[in-house]
Design a protein around this motif. Structure first.
Motif, mmCIF file in Angstrom:
data_model
loop_
_atom_site.group_PDB
_atom_site.id
_atom_site.type_symbol
_atom_site.label_atom_id
_atom_site.label_comp_id
_atom_site.label_asym_id
_atom_site.label_seq_id
_atom_site.Cartn_x
_atom_site.Cartn_y
_atom_site.Cartn_z
ATOM 1 N N HIS A 204 10.514 -6.608 -13.000
ATOM 2 C CA HIS A 204 9.457 -5.705 -13.458
ATOM 3 C C HIS A 204 8.744 -5.092 -12.260
ATOM 4 O O HIS A 204 8.861 -5.554 -11.128
ATOM 5 C CB HIS A 204 8.459 -6.405 -14.397
ATOM 6 N N GLY A 205 8.008 -4.025 -12.550
ATOM 7 C CA GLY A 205 7.252 -3.348 -11.502
ATOM 8 C C GLY A 205 6.001 -2.723 -12.091
ATOM 9 O O GLY A 205 5.921 -2.492 -13.295
ATOM 10 N N GLN A 206 5.037 -2.486 -11.218
ATOM 11 C CA GLN A 206 3.833 -1.776 -11.642
ATOM 12 C C GLN A 206 3.259 -1.006 -10.467
ATOM 13 O O GLN A 206 3.448 -1.384 -9.309
ATOM 14 C CB GLN A 206 2.794 -2.738 -12.213
ATOM 15 N N ARG A 207 2.598 0.085 -10.797
ATOM 16 C CA ARG A 207 1.998 0.920 -9.770
ATOM 17 C C ARG A 207 0.507 1.056 -10.055
ATOM 18 O O ARG A 207 0.116 1.440 -11.153
ATOM 19 C CB ARG A 207 2.663 2.303 -9.769
ATOM 20 N N GLN A 208 -0.287 0.704 -9.079
ATOM 21 C CA GLN A 208 -1.730 0.900 -9.166
ATOM 22 C C GLN A 208 -2.078 2.166 -8.384
ATOM 23 O O GLN A 208 -1.193 2.844 -7.855
ATOM 24 C CB GLN A 208 -2.463 -0.316 -8.598
ATOM 25 N N GLU A 209 -3.348 2.462 -8.263
ATOM 26 C CA GLU A 209 -3.749 3.725 -7.624
ATOM 27 C C GLU A 209 -3.261 3.803 -6.180
ATOM 28 O O GLU A 209 -2.785 4.851 -5.736
ATOM 29 C CB GLU A 209 -5.272 3.864 -7.662
ATOM 30 N N THR A 210 -3.359 2.701 -5.419
ATOM 31 C CA THR A 210 -2.997 2.765 -3.998
ATOM 32 C C THR A 210 -1.987 1.696 -3.574
ATOM 33 O O THR A 210 -1.761 1.520 -2.382
ATOM 34 C CB THR A 210 -4.249 2.638 -3.107
ATOM 35 N N TYR A 211 -1.410 0.976 -4.521
ATOM 36 C CA TYR A 211 -0.352 0.042 -4.138
ATOM 37 C C TYR A 211 0.633 -0.112 -5.290
ATOM 38 O O TYR A 211 0.339 0.263 -6.427
ATOM 39 C CB TYR A 211 -0.927 -1.322 -3.719
ATOM 40 N N ARG A 212 1.799 -0.656 -4.980
ATOM 41 C CA ARG A 212 2.794 -0.926 -6.003
ATOM 42 C C ARG A 212 3.357 -2.322 -5.813
ATOM 43 O O ARG A 212 3.303 -2.891 -4.721
ATOM 44 C CB ARG A 212 3.911 0.116 -5.986
ATOM 45 N N LEU A 213 3.910 -2.825 -6.884
ATOM 46 C CA LEU A 213 4.452 -4.188 -6.910
ATOM 47 C C LEU A 213 5.793 -4.143 -7.644
ATOM 48 O O LEU A 213 5.898 -3.516 -8.697
ATOM 49 C CB LEU A 213 3.449 -5.087 -7.633
ATOM 50 N N ASP A 214 6.793 -4.793 -7.072
ATOM 51 C CA ASP A 214 8.094 -4.918 -7.735
ATOM 52 C C ASP A 214 8.620 -6.319 -7.561
ATOM 53 O O ASP A 214 8.606 -6.862 -6.443
ATOM 54 C CB ASP A 214 9.105 -3.920 -7.148
ATOM 55 N N LEU A 215 9.080 -6.916 -8.656
ATOM 56 C CA LEU A 215 9.690 -8.237 -8.623
ATOM 57 C C LEU A 215 11.185 -8.082 -8.864
ATOM 58 O O LEU A 215 11.601 -7.474 -9.852
ATOM 59 C CB LEU A 215 9.080 -9.148 -9.701
ATOM 60 N N LEU A 216 11.965 -8.634 -7.943
ATOM 61 C CA LEU A 216 13.416 -8.590 -8.051
ATOM 62 C C LEU A 216 13.980 -10.004 -8.049
ATOM 63 O O LEU A 216 13.324 -10.925 -7.552
ATOM 64 C CB LEU A 216 14.015 -7.787 -6.882
ATOM 65 N N GLU A 217 15.175 -10.169 -8.601
ATOM 66 C CA GLU A 217 15.800 -11.488 -8.685
ATOM 67 C C GLU A 217 17.244 -11.391 -8.241
ATOM 68 O O GLU A 217 17.942 -10.434 -8.580
ATOM 69 C CB GLU A 217 15.699 -11.996 -10.136
ATOM 70 N N TRP B 75 0.854 -1.179 0.000
ATOM 71 C CA TRP B 75 0.000 0.000 0.000
ATOM 72 C C TRP B 75 0.894 1.234 0.000
ATOM 73 O O TRP B 75 1.868 1.298 0.745
ATOM 74 C CB TRP B 75 -0.865 -0.065 1.259
ATOM 75 N N THR B 76 0.588 2.219 -0.832
ATOM 76 C CA THR B 76 1.485 3.373 -0.946
ATOM 77 C C THR B 76 1.059 4.626 -0.168
ATOM 78 O O THR B 76 1.941 5.392 0.228
ATOM 79 C CB THR B 76 1.703 3.738 -2.431
ATOM 80 N N PRO B 77 -0.236 4.900 0.074
ATOM 81 C CA PRO B 77 -0.535 6.101 0.864
ATOM 82 C C PRO B 77 0.040 5.985 2.279
ATOM 83 O O PRO B 77 0.098 4.886 2.840
ATOM 84 C CB PRO B 77 -2.074 6.129 0.903
ATOM 85 N N PRO B 78 0.495 7.111 2.855
ATOM 86 C CA PRO B 78 1.054 7.048 4.203
ATOM 87 C C PRO B 78 -0.015 6.669 5.235
ATOM 88 O O PRO B 78 -1.183 7.026 5.083
ATOM 89 C CB PRO B 78 1.578 8.466 4.460
ATOM 90 N N VAL B 79 0.405 5.934 6.263
ATOM 91 C CA VAL B 79 -0.459 5.590 7.396
ATOM 92 C C VAL B 79 0.257 6.089 8.644
ATOM 93 O O VAL B 79 1.417 5.735 8.867
ATOM 94 C CB VAL B 79 -0.693 4.066 7.483
ATOM 95 N N HIS B 80 -0.403 6.906 9.462
ATOM 96 C CA HIS B 80 0.308 7.615 10.530
ATOM 97 C C HIS B 80 0.936 6.678 11.550
ATOM 98 O O HIS B 80 1.960 7.000 12.141
ATOM 99 C CB HIS B 80 -0.604 8.642 11.210
ATOM 100 N N ASP B 81 0.383 5.495 11.743
ATOM 101 C CA ASP B 81 0.943 4.528 12.704
ATOM 102 C C ASP B 81 2.226 3.872 12.208
ATOM 103 O O ASP B 81 2.998 3.360 13.010
ATOM 104 C CB ASP B 81 -0.050 3.376 12.945
ATOM 105 N N TYR B 82 2.427 3.825 10.891
ATOM 106 C CA TYR B 82 3.474 2.979 10.325
ATOM 107 C C TYR B 82 4.807 3.728 10.249
ATOM 108 O O TYR B 82 4.847 4.893 9.844
ATOM 109 C CB TYR B 82 3.096 2.507 8.920
ATOM 110 N N PRO B 83 5.915 3.057 10.594
ATOM 111 C CA PRO B 83 7.223 3.721 10.557
ATOM 112 C C PRO B 83 7.650 4.165 9.159
ATOM 113 O O PRO B 83 8.363 5.153 9.009
ATOM 114 C CB PRO B 83 8.182 2.646 11.088
ATOM 115 N N LEU B 84 7.237 3.414 8.118
ATOM 116 C CA LEU B 84 7.652 3.706 6.749
ATOM 117 C C LEU B 84 6.441 3.701 5.820
ATOM 118 O O LEU B 84 5.383 3.183 6.171
ATOM 119 C CB LEU B 84 8.652 2.641 6.263
ATOM 120 N N THR B 85 6.630 4.235 4.622
ATOM 121 C CA THR B 85 5.601 4.109 3.584
ATOM 122 C C THR B 85 5.979 2.948 2.660
ATOM 123 O O THR B 85 7.141 2.513 2.628
ATOM 124 C CB THR B 85 5.498 5.383 2.732
ATOM 125 N N GLY B 86 5.011 2.474 1.907
ATOM 126 C CA GLY B 86 5.288 1.427 0.928
ATOM 127 C C GLY B 86 6.356 1.856 -0.063
ATOM 128 O O GLY B 86 7.233 1.064 -0.432
#
Length: 198
Positions: free
Chosen positions: A183-196, A151-162
């Motif tokens: 590869h990677g992709q960004r949706q409206e409220t989350y992002r995905l990245d695949l690394l090898e 999830w990419t929007p900030p959440v005040h409780d969480y130490p870091l953002t996505g």
């Protein structure tokens, strides 16, 4: 440790969340979660992973969907209540092993050809994110894959953002780093990245 840095959220935080609501993030019912799980599974390029490791499995909704593609799937969480639900959900899946475990203080032995860090990295402090990253890199053999979904929007409780979590890992995928960005992709409220692992 820098006293100005936020602390990793403790297990008690999650115990309280699950005590108040058995499915606090609507993993079982949300169309958003259903779509995100489908996108997550579609992002995996291999039909089969011999040993997979899912950090922060919660109620086991994604665990259940990922299991048919795994020879062995170790799924962990820091809270007992969701793990109990996950055990019920995955009872007919002998390849699934569920454990109570807190990363980076604890870490399983062995190598994994897939590690999934989904909706969990932003709960770590910057220091623990760095420690966890080193452990994850050690556990990945050459060619092993690491899938990040947050999830990419900030959440005040969480130490870091996505985004901060993903950017930290992507630094390891620069020219001389131990990872390659597949590869990677960004949706409206989350992002995905695949690394090898190189």
């Amino acid at each position: 440790m820098n006293p100005n840095q936020p602390n990793t959220l403790p297990p008690a935080y999650f115990d309280d969340v699950y005590r108040a609501n058995a499915d606090p993030w609507q993993f079982e019912t949300s169309p958003y979660e259903r779509e995100k799980y489908a996108t997550t599974l579609a992002a995996l390029p291999r039909p089969h992973y011999e040993r997979a490791f899912e950090i922060g499995c919660s109620l086991g909704v994604l665990t259940e969907q990922l299991a048919p593609r795994c020879g062995h799937l170790l799924a962990i969480d820091v809270a007992d209540a969701p793990l109990e639900r996950a055990r019920q959900r995955c009872a007919q899946l002998p390849q699934v092993e569920l454990r109570l475990m807190r990363i980076p203080e604890e870490f399983p032995q062995g190598h994994f050809d897939l590690i999934l860090v989904s909706e969990v990295g932003y709960y770590w402090s910057p220091e623990d994110l760095a420690r966890a990253t080193n452990l994850l890199l050690e556990a990945l053999p050459s060619g092993g894959q690491l899938l990040l979904v947050h999830w990419t929007p900030p959440v005040h409780d969480y130490p870091l953002t996505g985004d901060e979590v993903h950017e930290f890992f992507l630094q390891k995928a620069e020219a001389t780093g131990p990872l390659r960005h597949v590869h990677g992709q960004r949706q409206e409220t989350y992002r995905l990245d695949l690394l090898e692992k190189r």
